[in-house]
Design a protein around this motif. Structure first.
Motif, PDB file in Angstrom:
ATOM      1  N   ILE A 198      13.554   3.200  -3.194  1.00 55.22           N
ATOM      2  CA  ILE A 198      13.408   2.073  -4.119  1.00 55.22           C
ATOM      3  C   ILE A 198      14.784   1.628  -4.598  1.00 55.22           C
ATOM      4  CG2 ILE A 198      12.494   1.317  -6.348  1.00 55.22           C
ATOM      5  CD1 ILE A 198      10.346   1.660  -4.226  1.00 55.22           C
ATOM      6  N   SER A 199      15.088   0.348  -4.372  1.00 51.71           N
ATOM      7  CA  SER A 199      16.321  -0.258  -4.870  1.00 51.71           C
ATOM      8  C   SER A 199      16.013  -1.694  -5.264  1.00 51.71           C
ATOM      9  CB  SER A 199      17.428  -0.218  -3.811  1.00 51.71           C
ATOM     10  OG  SER A 199      17.079  -1.021  -2.700  1.00 51.71           O
ATOM     11  N   ARG A 206      16.414 -14.199  -0.205  1.00 55.67           N
ATOM     12  CA  ARG A 206      15.747 -12.910  -0.348  1.00 55.67           C
ATOM     13  C   ARG A 206      16.317 -11.924   0.656  1.00 55.67           C
ATOM     14  NH1 ARG A 206       9.521 -13.686   0.386  1.00 55.67           N
ATOM     15  NH2 ARG A 206      10.230 -14.800   2.230  1.00 55.67           N
ATOM     16  N   ASN A 207      16.522 -10.710   0.202  1.00 54.30           N
ATOM     17  CA  ASN A 207      16.887  -9.633   1.108  1.00 54.30           C
ATOM     18  C   ASN A 207      15.581  -8.988   1.564  1.00 54.30           C
ATOM     19  OD1 ASN A 207      17.591  -7.167   2.267  1.00 54.30           O
ATOM     20  ND2 ASN A 207      19.404  -6.954   0.973  1.00 54.30           N
ATOM     21  N   ARG A 208      15.196  -9.233   2.814  1.00 54.42           N
ATOM     22  CA  ARG A 208      13.895  -8.777   3.305  1.00 54.42           C
ATOM     23  C   ARG A 208      13.842  -7.261   3.449  1.00 54.42           C
ATOM     24  NH1 ARG A 208      10.699 -12.841   5.042  1.00 54.42           N
ATOM     25  NH2 ARG A 208       9.456 -11.435   6.329  1.00 54.42           N
ATOM     26  N   THR A 209      14.992  -6.603   3.342  1.00 53.33           N
ATOM     27  CA  THR A 209      15.001  -5.143   3.443  1.00 53.33           C
ATOM     28  C   THR A 209      14.927  -4.482   2.076  1.00 53.33           C
ATOM     29  OG1 THR A 209      17.416  -4.826   3.322  1.00 53.33           O
ATOM     30  CG2 THR A 209      16.486  -5.400   5.469  1.00 53.33           C
ATOM     31  N   SER A 210      14.842  -5.289   1.025  1.00 54.55           N
ATOM     32  CA  SER A 210      14.784  -4.731  -0.331  1.00 54.55           C
ATOM     33  C   SER A 210      13.333  -4.601  -0.792  1.00 54.55           C
ATOM     34  CB  SER A 210      15.545  -5.624  -1.317  1.00 54.55           C
ATOM     35  OG  SER A 210      15.385  -5.153  -2.639  1.00 54.55           O
ATOM     36  N   PRO A 211      12.948  -3.439  -1.316  1.00 55.01           N
ATOM     37  CA  PRO A 211      11.571  -3.289  -1.789  1.00 55.01           C
ATOM     38  C   PRO A 211      11.292  -4.029  -3.093  1.00 55.01           C
ATOM     39  CG  PRO A 211      12.821  -1.296  -2.202  1.00 55.01           C
ATOM     40  CD  PRO A 211      13.720  -2.193  -1.400  1.00 55.01           C
ATOM     41  N   PHE A 212      12.363  -4.345  -3.867  1.00 57.02           N
ATOM     42  CA  PHE A 212      12.170  -4.982  -5.174  1.00 57.02           C
ATOM     43  C   PHE A 212      13.321  -5.971  -5.361  1.00 57.02           C
ATOM     44  CE2 PHE A 212      11.568  -5.161  -9.810  1.00 57.02           C
ATOM     45  CZ  PHE A 212      10.186  -5.104  -9.907  1.00 57.02           C
ATOM     46  N   SER A 269      22.529   1.688 -14.987  1.00 58.75           N
ATOM     47  CA  SER A 269      21.536   1.337 -13.955  1.00 58.75           C
ATOM     48  C   SER A 269      22.171   0.883 -12.649  1.00 58.75           C
ATOM     49  CB  SER A 269      20.616   0.219 -14.471  1.00 58.75           C
ATOM     50  OG  SER A 269      19.968   0.596 -15.651  1.00 58.75           O
ATOM     51  N   ARG A 270      23.459   1.033 -12.519  1.00 60.62           N
ATOM     52  CA  ARG A 270      24.174   0.533 -11.347  1.00 60.62           C
ATOM     53  C   ARG A 270      23.620   1.066 -10.035  1.00 60.62           C
ATOM     54  NH1 ARG A 270      27.074  -4.022 -11.063  1.00 60.62           N
ATOM     55  NH2 ARG A 270      28.369  -4.308 -12.907  1.00 60.62           N
ATOM     56  N   LYS A 271      23.244   2.323  -9.996  1.00 62.55           N
ATOM     57  CA  LYS A 271      22.904   2.937  -8.709  1.00 62.55           C
ATOM     58  C   LYS A 271      21.633   2.370  -8.086  1.00 62.55           C
ATOM     59  CE  LYS A 271      20.257   6.961 -10.356  1.00 62.55           C
ATOM     60  NZ  LYS A 271      20.226   8.440 -10.422  1.00 62.55           N
ATOM     61  N   ILE A 272      20.809   1.681  -8.877  1.00 59.62           N
ATOM     62  CA  ILE A 272      19.566   1.132  -8.327  1.00 59.62           C
ATOM     63  C   ILE A 272      19.807  -0.203  -7.628  1.00 59.62           C
ATOM     64  CG2 ILE A 272      18.751  -0.288 -10.271  1.00 59.62           C
ATOM     65  CD1 ILE A 272      16.600   2.204  -8.267  1.00 59.62           C
ATOM     66  N   LEU A 273      20.974  -0.833  -7.861  1.00 62.22           N
ATOM     67  CA  LEU A 273      21.284  -2.135  -7.278  1.00 62.22           C
ATOM     68  C   LEU A 273      21.897  -1.967  -5.894  1.00 62.22           C
ATOM     69  CD1 LEU A 273      22.848  -3.930 -10.383  1.00 62.22           C
ATOM     70  CD2 LEU A 273      20.483  -4.020  -9.586  1.00 62.22           C
ATOM     71  N   PHE A 274      21.361  -2.693  -4.923  1.00 65.01           N
ATOM     72  CA  PHE A 274      21.887  -2.607  -3.561  1.00 65.01           C
ATOM     73  C   PHE A 274      21.689  -3.954  -2.874  1.00 65.01           C
ATOM     74  CE2 PHE A 274      21.173  -1.520   1.022  1.00 65.01           C
ATOM     75  CZ  PHE A 274      22.489  -1.149   1.298  1.00 65.01           C
ATOM     76  N   GLU A 275      22.764  -4.478  -2.292  1.00 63.20           N
ATOM     77  CA  GLU A 275      22.738  -5.812  -1.690  1.00 63.20           C
ATOM     78  C   GLU A 275      22.713  -5.794  -0.165  1.00 63.20           C
ATOM     79  OE1 GLU A 275      22.767  -8.544  -3.932  1.00 63.20           O
ATOM     80  OE2 GLU A 275      22.482  -6.861  -5.287  1.00 63.20           O
ATOM     81  N   GLY A 276      22.865  -4.613   0.437  1.00 61.51           N
ATOM     82  CA  GLY A 276      23.030  -4.546   1.887  1.00 61.51           C
ATOM     83  C   GLY A 276      21.751  -4.355   2.667  1.00 61.51           C
TER      84      GLY A 276
END
Length: 728
Positions: free
Chosen positions: A408-409, A457-463, A528-535
């Motif tokens: 989850i990211s 949208r990042n289609r690889t992101s669950p949220f 909360s930084r570690k939950i953010l992911f753009e890749g």
């Protein structure tokens, strides 16, 4: 079996599109069969109508005499629609809807008959609860359960039955459905979000959660469906070699909709309009024979009811068009599976979307408050979001090329990431006049401008944040939306309560309101930084990076469900009065039992297909080859025979090896299945099915799929992927 396959194909080729009567304007059908606000005003007294509105808006109780008035009005309306029966329509933990029909018909003492429906019948019904999943809440011999009317969701008529949306509880008062915890979570988010919204607008008296779901599904012809025992019994193809062409050319996505499919969609939309489901979008999805529909956003409880009703309608309408709807998350290996993206937001009774910026710094600060608190909630409780979408069927999809990973990211985009970077630099404590001006004009003030270009949208992101909402992409297509919505609203509600407590504490210490809010938000960004992911969420590098960030990668359902028993996650539901500890334990038990049962069924189906369909077919073909080789030997000399029969002899050997390998693996499968089934502890049993039984599916499938490419197409018993996916 092969004859069944070819007969089915002949039947499909004879199909003609079913004619559908479509009105000039679909809007004229909207709510035609719904006991809507407009209908209530027509059939009810003003006093009764006001009680219903108060129940919807403020959760106020409806007096018995008013319930009688509502029942009378509802009955008269239903009778005018041709209804003869009524039912409390509810959503038990089976994953489907349930209903018990009772007739309005009743006899009188004089020997006559009347149509009867009163307040008691409206408010409560008593179905037999003995066969519904309960997780140990009640004994098998204690059959009593209750359904209770949910006045916040509109009643409707299907065919000749008045359907009354209801909750489902045990004799002891514990929940046995999806709706009750959702309603509790919606009440919790209303209370907490309203209090925080009052920082920015004192006129706000209610906040509601909104949901816009996107429903993906496959359609296959019913004749072809009936040739596949695995599709019939498990919802997916346990065997089947991928066709030469799948979705590689991406020519199906948003392509021209085949006429038979279009007629089905049109028919479905007509039925949806009548029942108040505001379907807006239809299109081809990525995989062959995969499609999607989506409605206009609605209040979350109503949206969940509408999605459950839609799944029922799809099956019903598909039957008229000789289709079967496949809602399994991964019915076909090698092509995209199906999800149910849950687009979530919060709106106020003053008309504000709390996850959308406004035209001034005050509204933008409001946006940041709810935006960052949501991030913090997912950071702290992301694992329980993962467990909310855990299922045997969704395990096939998560982490594949069309679905987000099990980690989850949150994706928010580079522009908003930059805003958070700037906010993190805000001075702790009181701000100087220049600092306040710079903050409001150059950071907060520019958010609307930034978001104009931040809708990707990042289609690889669950949220993912997608402009004015968060999109929870990991929800499975067959799932009830209520589970995911219950969790999201609970964790965000919990976080907002903590936020308000911190902000109020800083205000009491002497900081101005805006300064206090900025201080708390700054701290949340840091933590909360570690939950953010753009890749790329599919990459192995992300798995390694997530491990460094100590984000869990819960790849299987047993792993995901195990965390539900951690006290941290129990507390968030208990403290917000959404689920009791007994209910948490029971629901966890039900999910584990369902997982093990589904894997057990799949194992039995696979063993049956391999032993009774595939191996006999391979032997038949092998015998033909053997006879042919014998014939060659009789005709040709030894040297010529060796040369001419080499390929066939090699093929006979290969088939023998595959048959032997399948038999060994099936024997092992049955052995491991029996061992797993005998384990008493539900968690350990589910883990055994996941780790010992399920891996053998791939072993058997590989050999069977290779046989499919070796054995004569004319005698292969199972309808092939190219036929299921490309026969229109």
């Amino acid at each position: 079996m092969s004859q069944l396959r070819f007969n089915a194909l002949k039947e499909v080729f004879r199909r003609e599109p079913v004619k559908v009567e479509i009105p000039e304007r679909l809007s004229r059908l909207y709510n035609q069969n719904v006991f809507s606000d407009e209908t209530m005003k027509e059939y009810m007294t003003k006093s009764a109508y006001n009680y219903i509105k108060a129940a919807k808006l403020r959760g106020e109780k409806i007096p018995r005499e008013i319930a009688d008035q509502v029942a009378s009005a509802m009955k008269e309306w239903a009778l005018s629609k041709g209804a003869t029966h009524y039912t409390h329509w509810f959503q038990p933990l089976t994953g489907s809807t349930a209903e018990k029909h009772d007739a309005f018909f009743s006899t009188t003492e004089e020997g006559g008959a009347i149509e009867q429906f009163n307040g008691s019948m409206l408010v409560q019904q008593e179905p037999d609860a003995s066969s519904f999943p309960n997780g140990g809440i009640r004994n098998t011999f204690e059959a009593r359960g209750y359904t209770a009317w949910d006045p916040t969701s509109a009643a409707f008529v299907i065919d000749t039955t008045l359907c009354i949306p209801s909750v489902f509880i045990s004799y002891t008062g514990d929940t046995l459905d999806y709706k009750t915890p959702l309603l509790r979570a919606l009440q919790s988010i209303d209370d907490s979000a309203t209090e925080v919204a009052k920082y920015f607008d004192r006129n706000v008296t209610k906040v509601q959660s909104t949901l816009g779901w996107e429903q993906e599904y496959f359609l296959v012809d019913s004749a072809l469906f009936n040739t596949r025992p695995d599709l019939q019994l498990t919802g997916r193809t346990i065997l089947g070699h991928s066709p030469a062409k799948g979705q590689q050319l991406e020519d199906h996505y948003f392509g021209s909709i085949p006429l038979r499919i279009l007629r089905f969609m049109q028919d479905l939309e007509v039925e949806c309009m009548k029942l108040g489901i505001p379907i807006k979008t239809r299109h081809n999805e990525v995989a062959p024979n995969q499609f999607e529909c989506a409605p206009i956003f609605e209040e979350a409880n109503q949206a969940v009811d509408h999605n459950s009703l839609l799944m029922d309608l799809m099956t019903r309408v598909a039957r008229r068009h000789n289709f079967k709807v496949l809602l399994h998350e991964k019915p076909f290996q090698g092509v995209n599976g199906s999800g149910k993206h849950n687009n979530w937001s919060l709106s106020t009774d003053t008309g504000e979307n709390l996850l959308s910026p406004g035209k001034n710094p005050k509204k933008n600060l409001q946006f940041l408050t709810f935006f960052i608190n949501t991030i913090k909630a997912v950071h702290d409780y992301g694992d329980i979001l993962r467990s909310a979408i855990a299922s045997a069927s969704n395990d096939h999809r998560l982490g594949a090329n069309e679905a987000p990973p099990a980690i989850i990211s949150i994706f928010i985009g580079s522009q908003l990431s930059g805003v958070l970077d700037e906010l993190e630099k805000v001075t702790e404590g009181k701000l100087s006049p220049d600092e306040k001006t710079d903050l409001k004009l150059n950071i907060v003030g520019k958010i609307p401008e930034i978001l104009l270009d931040n809708t990707d949208r990042n289609r690889t992101s669950p949220f993912a944040f997608t402009g004015n909402k968060f999109e929870f992409r990991a929800v499975g297509s067959s799932a009830n939306c209520a589970e995911a919505m219950m969790v999201i609203n609970t964790i965000v509600s919990h976080q907002l309560k903590l936020f308000k407590k911190e902000v109020d504490g800083l205000i009491e210490s002497g900081l101005q309101k805006d300064e206090a809010i900025f201080n708390v938000l700054r701290d949340y960004i840091k933590t909360s930084r570690k939950i953010l992911f753009e890749g790329d969420g599919y990459s192995k590098d992300w798995e390694k990076e997530a491990a460094k960030r100590k984000l869990r990668n819960l790849k299987t359902t047993p792993e995901a469900l195990k965390i539900e028993k951690e006290q941290k996650f129990k507390d968030v539901f208990i403290q917000n009065a959404v689920l009791s500890e007994v209910e948490i334990e029971a629901r966890n038990e039900i999910k584990l039992e369902k997982y093990s049962t589904l894997i057990d069924i799949e194992a039995q189906v696979l063993a049956d297909l391999a032993r009774n369909h595939i191996i006999p077919t391979a032997v038949i073909y092998q015998n033909k080859l053997i006879e042919n080789v014998k014939g060659l030997k009789d005709i040709f000399g030894a040297k010529e025979f060796q040369e001419l029969a080499k390929e066939q002899i090699d093929l006979i050997k290969t088939i023998s090896q595959r048959i032997s390998s399948i038999k060994v693996a099936v024997d092992q499968l049955n052995s491991e299945k029996d061992k797993s089934h005998a384990i008493e502890d539900s968690q350990k049993r589910a883990e055994a099915y996941s780790n010992k039984v399920k891996p053998l599916f791939d072993v058997i499938r590989q050999d069977v799929d290779e046989l499919e490419m070796l054995v004569d197409d004319e005698i292969w018993p199972l309808t092939k992927y190219r036929e299921l996916l490309f026969t229109k």
